[in-house]
Design a protein around this motif. Structure first.
Motif, PDB file in Angstrom:
ATOM      1  N   MET A 261       0.862  -1.175   0.000  1.00 43.48           N
ATOM      2  CA  MET A 261       0.000   0.000   0.000  1.00 43.48           C
ATOM      3  C   MET A 261       0.906   1.234   0.000  1.00 43.48           C
ATOM      4  O   MET A 261       1.694   1.445   0.922  1.00 43.48           O
ATOM      5  N   LYS A 262       0.775   2.033  -1.063  1.00 39.26           N
ATOM      6  CA  LYS A 262       1.639   3.202  -1.263  1.00 39.26           C
ATOM      7  C   LYS A 262       0.827   4.481  -1.107  1.00 39.26           C
ATOM      8  O   LYS A 262      -0.297   4.591  -1.602  1.00 39.26           O
ATOM      9  N   MET A 263       1.396   5.464  -0.416  1.00 39.82           N
ATOM     10  CA  MET A 263       0.742   6.764  -0.254  1.00 39.82           C
ATOM     11  C   MET A 263       0.865   7.570  -1.547  1.00 39.82           C
ATOM     12  O   MET A 263       1.951   7.675  -2.122  1.00 39.82           O
ATOM     13  N   ILE A 264      -0.275   8.109  -1.994  1.00 41.84           N
ATOM     14  CA  ILE A 264      -0.244   8.980  -3.174  1.00 41.84           C
ATOM     15  C   ILE A 264      -0.468  10.444  -2.787  1.00 41.84           C
ATOM     16  O   ILE A 264      -0.233  11.340  -3.595  1.00 41.84           O
ATOM     17  N   ASP A 265      -0.957  10.672  -1.589  1.00 42.91           N
ATOM     18  CA  ASP A 265      -1.032  12.012  -1.023  1.00 42.91           C
ATOM     19  C   ASP A 265      -0.981  11.860   0.491  1.00 42.91           C
ATOM     20  O   ASP A 265      -0.611  10.799   0.994  1.00 42.91           O
ATOM     21  N   SER A 266      -1.363  12.869   1.215  1.00 42.63           N
ATOM     22  CA  SER A 266      -1.205  12.832   2.676  1.00 42.63           C
ATOM     23  C   SER A 266      -2.214  11.936   3.374  1.00 42.63           C
ATOM     24  O   SER A 266      -2.015  11.569   4.536  1.00 42.63           O
ATOM     25  N   VAL A 267      -3.319  11.548   2.684  1.00 40.72           N
ATOM     26  CA  VAL A 267      -4.371  10.776   3.357  1.00 40.72           C
ATOM     27  C   VAL A 267      -4.831   9.561   2.568  1.00 40.72           C
ATOM     28  O   VAL A 267      -5.722   8.836   3.017  1.00 40.72           O
ATOM     29  N   THR A 268      -4.256   9.287   1.395  1.00 37.52           N
ATOM     30  CA  THR A 268      -4.762   8.208   0.545  1.00 37.52           C
ATOM     31  C   THR A 268      -3.650   7.218   0.219  1.00 37.52           C
ATOM     32  O   THR A 268      -2.547   7.608  -0.180  1.00 37.52           O
ATOM     33  N   ALA A 269      -3.972   5.914   0.379  1.00 31.95           N
ATOM     34  CA  ALA A 269      -3.038   4.837   0.046  1.00 31.95           C
ATOM     35  C   ALA A 269      -3.668   3.950  -1.019  1.00 31.95           C
ATOM     36  O   ALA A 269      -4.851   3.610  -0.941  1.00 31.95           O
ATOM     37  N   VAL A 270      -2.855   3.580  -2.021  1.00 35.27           N
ATOM     38  CA  VAL A 270      -3.359   2.753  -3.108  1.00 35.27           C
ATOM     39  C   VAL A 270      -2.590   1.436  -3.154  1.00 35.27           C
ATOM     40  O   VAL A 270      -1.469   1.321  -2.664  1.00 35.27           O
ATOM     41  N   LYS A 271      -3.215   0.447  -3.755  1.00 38.25           N
ATOM     42  CA  LYS A 271      -2.638  -0.892  -3.867  1.00 38.25           C
ATOM     43  C   LYS A 271      -1.689  -0.945  -5.065  1.00 38.25           C
ATOM     44  O   LYS A 271      -2.054  -0.587  -6.178  1.00 38.25           O
ATOM     45  N   VAL A 272      -0.434  -1.418  -4.819  1.00 38.60           N
ATOM     46  CA  VAL A 272       0.569  -1.518  -5.883  1.00 38.60           C
ATOM     47  C   VAL A 272       1.101  -2.950  -5.924  1.00 38.60           C
ATOM     48  O   VAL A 272       1.768  -3.390  -4.976  1.00 38.60           O
ATOM     49  N   PRO A 273       0.817  -3.722  -6.980  1.00 38.71           N
ATOM     50  CA  PRO A 273       1.346  -5.090  -7.094  1.00 38.71           C
ATOM     51  C   PRO A 273       2.870  -5.070  -7.179  1.00 38.71           C
ATOM     52  O   PRO A 273       3.469  -4.155  -7.761  1.00 38.71           O
ATOM     53  N   ILE A 274       3.520  -6.086  -6.613  1.00 39.77           N
ATOM     54  CA  ILE A 274       4.977  -6.176  -6.619  1.00 39.77           C
ATOM     55  C   ILE A 274       5.413  -7.574  -7.040  1.00 39.77           C
ATOM     56  O   ILE A 274       4.638  -8.525  -7.029  1.00 39.77           O
ATOM     57  N   LYS A 275       6.696  -7.676  -7.390  1.00 41.07           N
ATOM     58  CA  LYS A 275       7.346  -8.959  -7.653  1.00 41.07           C
ATOM     59  C   LYS A 275       8.493  -9.096  -6.658  1.00 41.07           C
ATOM     60  O   LYS A 275       9.365  -8.233  -6.579  1.00 41.07           O
ATOM     61  N   LYS A 276       8.467 -10.185  -5.887  1.00 44.50           N
ATOM     62  CA  LYS A 276       9.457 -10.377  -4.829  1.00 44.50           C
ATOM     63  C   LYS A 276      10.720 -11.042  -5.356  1.00 44.50           C
ATOM     64  O   LYS A 276      10.711 -11.754  -6.348  1.00 44.50           O
ATOM     65  N   GLY A 277      11.820 -10.831  -4.588  1.00 46.06           N
ATOM     66  CA  GLY A 277      13.082 -11.514  -4.840  1.00 46.06           C
ATOM     67  C   GLY A 277      13.504 -12.295  -3.616  1.00 46.06           C
ATOM     68  O   GLY A 277      12.748 -13.097  -3.070  1.00 46.06           O
ATOM     69  N   ILE A 278      14.715 -12.047  -3.127  1.00 46.30           N
ATOM     70  CA  ILE A 278      15.245 -12.738  -1.954  1.00 46.30           C
ATOM     71  C   ILE A 278      14.475 -12.332  -0.702  1.00 46.30           C
ATOM     72  O   ILE A 278      14.119 -11.174  -0.530  1.00 46.30           O
ATOM     73  N   GLU A 279      14.219 -13.304   0.163  1.00 47.78           N
ATOM     74  CA  GLU A 279      13.593 -13.052   1.454  1.00 47.78           C
ATOM     75  C   GLU A 279      14.548 -13.452   2.574  1.00 47.78           C
ATOM     76  O   GLU A 279      15.153 -14.517   2.529  1.00 47.78           O
ATOM     77  N   THR A 280      14.670 -12.595   3.580  1.00 49.16           N
ATOM     78  CA  THR A 280      15.443 -12.915   4.779  1.00 49.16           C
ATOM     79  C   THR A 280      14.469 -12.987   5.954  1.00 49.16           C
ATOM     80  O   THR A 280      13.251 -13.011   5.768  1.00 49.16           O
TER      81      THR A 280
END
Length: 317
Positions: A261-280
């Motif tokens: 969930m990424k902030m696009i302004d001071s009060v709104t968060a939008v869903k952004v799909p991601i692709k993962k790599g290494i996990e620790t």
């Protein structure tokens, strides 16, 4: 007939009464508000973080057991009786050190008679049994006074130079372990030893399909046999990997899709799909998309939020 002035007064009183009733029904004119107050719905409390660049490693921890690969077996060289024992279980001994003295049964019966007949003969019938190498007494089989036969085992010495850790490596991980590669070993007390792959056994256990890997460590440590250490097998390395805390990563029930969930302004968060790599243990590499250092990603309060959610950012990174 009443005078005109009385009638006029009654008429005036009637008009005053009507005016009073009308005023009491309508009341004073209310002042209309200039503008209605707006109701603001508070957003979900969240904290945010940013993408950082770190050195990440993908690894797996496996058990490795301390052992002595070789043992020296101290054996009797004659039939006879044990006169002295200088071996104690756990004692460190050096090569050439006398561990046992044996007196043959012939010497026990006729030795004194021969010496009386010829004092220059000096027949004793006593043999010294010495250690073949450096190490610890791992097993003691006889004590003073025991009768033993030629070739019978008296004690066993763990060869110090053969000390190593044995790792049972699942064969599917064979590609990550090569002879000469370094493998850190963590003991139960937290001590970390620098291990090196010395040999890969040419057999695989038929049941578990694991291959024994011999890991040597630097000398000087007194490590008991059968101690279990954690061997870390590194599967992949990244020197400059953009990553986020694990708590920032969201997924569906079957863990087929991942997003943040990424902030696009001071009060709104939008869903952004991601692709993962290494996990620790605590971070996840982000392969796609390429976030900017200024992008703010929700790290707490993000679970269950829909797309374009209204949030209130609190203290955070």
């Amino acid at each position: 007939m009443l005078p005109m002035n009385v009638s006029h007064l009654k008429y005036c009183f009637f008009l005053l009464l009507l005016a009073t009733v009308a005023w009491s029904c309508h009341g004073p004119e209310k002042k209309q508000p200039e503008a209605e107050e707006k109701t603001v719905t508070p957003g979900t409390p969240v904290t945010v973080t940013t993408v950082s660049t770190n050195a990440l490693s993908a690894y797996i921890d496996l058990n490795a057991t301390a052992t002595f690969l070789q043992k020296h077996y101290v054996k009797a060289n004659v039939n006879g009786y044990i006169q002295t024992v200088n071996a104690i279980p756990g004692k460190y001994v050096h090569a050439g050190e006398t561990l046992f003295t044996l007196k043959t049964k012939e010497a026990m019966s006729v030795g004194n008679t021969i010496n009386k007949l010829d004092t220059s003969f000096r027949f004793s019938g006593v043999n010294n049994i010495k250690a073949d190498g450096n190490g610890y007494i791992a097993q003691l089989n006889h004590q003073t006074g025991d009768y033993v036969q030629d070739g019978e085992q008296l004690a066993a010495i763990s060869d110090e130079n053969s000390f190593a850790f044995i790792l049972n490596l699942p064969y599917e991980l064979r590609a990550y372990v090569k002879k000469g590669s370094e493998i850190p070993l963590t003991l139960p007390d937290g001590t970390v030893l620098k291990g090196r792959v010395d040999a890969l056994m040419p057999t695989v256990d038929p049941t578990s399909q694991t291959q024994n890997i011999v890991i040597k460590v630097n000398g000087g440590q007194e490590i008991p046999e059968n101690l279990i250490a954690k061997a870390r097998i590194v599967k992949d390395n990244r020197t400059n990997a953009p990553s986020l805390p694990k708590s920032a990563i969201l997924t569906n029930d079957v863990q087929s899709d991942f997003w943040v969930m990424k902030m696009i302004d001071s009060v709104t968060a939008v869903k952004v799909p991601i692709k993962k790599g290494i996990e620790t243990d605590d971070r996840v590499e982000i392969l796609e998309p390429k976030f900017l250092p200024s992008d703010k990603i929700l790290v707490t309060g993000n679970y269950g939020l829909g797309d374009s959610a209204r949030v209130t950012v609190g203290d955070g990174k």
